[in-house]
Design an enzyme around this catalytic site. Structure first.
Site, short mmCIF file in Angstrom:
data_model
loop_
_atom_site.label_atom_id
_atom_site.label_comp_id
_atom_site.label_asym_id
_atom_site.label_seq_id
_atom_site.Cartn_x
_atom_site.Cartn_y
_atom_site.Cartn_z
N CYS A 1 -1.34 -16.88 5.48
CA CYS A 1 0.04 -16.60 5.89
C CYS A 1 0.10 -16.32 7.40
CB CYS A 1 0.64 -15.47 5.07
SG CYS A 1 0.39 -13.87 5.78
N GLU B 1 -4.76 -10.96 -5.86
CA GLU B 1 -4.04 -12.17 -5.45
C GLU B 1 -4.69 -13.41 -6.06
OE1 GLU B 1 -3.30 -12.68 -1.19
OE2 GLU B 1 -3.27 -14.85 -1.45
N ASN C 1 -7.28 -7.80 4.01
CA ASN C 1 -6.93 -8.32 5.35
C ASN C 1 -7.47 -7.42 6.45
OD1 ASN C 1 -4.47 -6.80 6.67
ND2 ASN C 1 -4.10 -6.79 4.48
N THR D 1 -4.14 -15.79 1.11
CA THR D 1 -3.29 -15.63 2.30
C THR D 1 -3.98 -14.87 3.44
OG1 THR D 1 -2.40 -13.64 1.25
CG2 THR D 1 -1.10 -15.66 1.05
N CYS E 1 3.20 -5.93 7.44
CA CYS E 1 3.72 -7.31 7.53
C CYS E 1 5.03 -7.38 6.74
CB CYS E 1 2.71 -8.28 6.94
SG CYS E 1 2.42 -7.92 5.20
N HIS F 1 0.73 -8.84 -4.17
CA HIS F 1 -0.35 -9.77 -4.53
C HIS F 1 0.03 -10.74 -5.65
CE1 HIS F 1 -2.92 -7.29 -2.17
NE2 HIS F 1 -2.94 -6.29 -3.00
S1 SF4 Z 1 0.99 -12.91 2.19
FE1 SF4 Z 1 1.08 -12.29 4.34
S2 SF4 Z 1 3.17 -11.49 4.60
FE2 SF4 Z 1 2.73 -11.56 2.41
S3 SF4 Z 1 1.94 -9.56 1.89
FE3 SF4 Z 1 0.17 -10.83 2.29
S4 SF4 Z 1 -0.28 -10.52 4.46
FE4 SF4 Z 1 1.80 -9.77 4.11
#
Ligand code: SF4
Length: 291
Positions: free
Chosen positions: A190, A126, A220, A162, A12, A74
């Protein structure tokens, strides 16, 4: 066998940015540099970075004064950045701007007198960074099932890790609405996460087998695997091509592949190549991005 690659899969914006900032710093330095924790949750990429003199450390005290330390996407407790600078370290902050947005919204809610609820994985870096930035009364909930742990409060504000799924958020909001007088919600999932989840779901629905590629420690990627499993029981979470087994492909007409935001293209490519070798005849890559 047809192979379909998810429209949105792999690195990403935030991960690309953090890797570029780190490689640039390493090149300029011409010597070892350090990341606070693994730069991304992908062991294969971390091994490659280590070969280039980029080492993960768990604590700033492991780095000598004058060294360079990278804050990964993070984010982190701002007090750690301050302490690192006071110890004479050069800090390069690669916190993803989307994570920064969650930190800012969480601080705003605390300042405006809301009891802060963070939907996310307890102990994930995070989440630890968001909690530290908000510096106020809060609770971390991993799902709507934990809503009974919420203390009685009139004003509640919600932010979301996110990488959470939209369905987790919707489930929690519908529980919170029943319990609090005032609820303010910031949907801080996000865009990259939403696009990856949406295209993975689409693919999982129409394929016989789904392969989800990425670090087992990647929040993720794990979420993508859960989402795919929800609609396609024949889903496997893999880190590398070595984990592919011939038995996966028995009676499979259509195979879908997706990858987490911390999975590089070369790992996806290795997996496609291995499948080509295993399956009889060269499979056609449809709808996907060019590899
Ligand atoms: S917030 Fe979204 S764009 Fe940013 S690092 Fe995490 S997954 Fe990637």
């Amino acid at each position: 066998m047809d192979i379909l690659l998810a429209k949105h899969a792999g690195y990403c914006y935030g991960v690309n940015r953090a890797i570029k900032m780190t490689l640039d710093a390493s090149e300029q330095r011409g010597g070892p540099i350090y990341t606070l924790g693994p730069l991304i949750h992908n062991p294969q990429v971390i091994n490659k970075l280590t070969e280039r003199g980029i080492f993960p450390v768990e604590d700033i005290h492991e780095v000598e004064g004058g060294g360079i330390i990278i804050v990964r996407c993070h984010g982190i407790d701002p007090k750690v950045i301050l302490e690192a600078k006071n110890r004479g370290l050069r800090v390069i902050d690669a916190t993803c701007p989307y994570v920064r947005k969650v930190q800012d919204k969480a601080s705003l809610l605390v300042r405006e007198g809301y009891f802060l609820v963070i939907l996310g994985e307890r102990g994930h870096p995070e989440i630890n960074g968001i909690v530290a930035c908000a510096a106020g009364e809060h609770i971390v909930l991993e799902s709507a099932d934990e809503v009974n742990n919420l203390p009685r409060r009139r004003k509640v504000g919600l932010v979301v890790q996110t990488t959470q799924s939209q369905s987790n958020l919707v489930a929690l909001v519908s529980e919170l609405i029943k319990r609090v007088g005032e609820l303010r919600v910031y949907n801080t999932i996000c865009n990259a996460t939403m696009l990856r989840q949406r295209s993975a779901l689409e693919l999982a629905r129409k394929t016989d087998l789904m392969l989800v590629v990425g670090g087992r420690n990647s929040a993720n990627t794990t979420r993508l695997a859960e989402i795919c499993k929800g609609v396609n029981a024949h889903t496997f979470h893999l880190e590398t091509a070595e984990e592919i087994e011939e038995r996966f492909f028995q009676e499979v007409g259509t195979l879908g592949i997706t990858a987490g935001a911390s999975t590089p293209d070369w790992i996806i490519e290795e997996i496609v190549q291995k499948i080509k070798v295993i399956s009889s005849g060269a499979p056609e890559l449809k709808h996907g991005r060019a590899l």
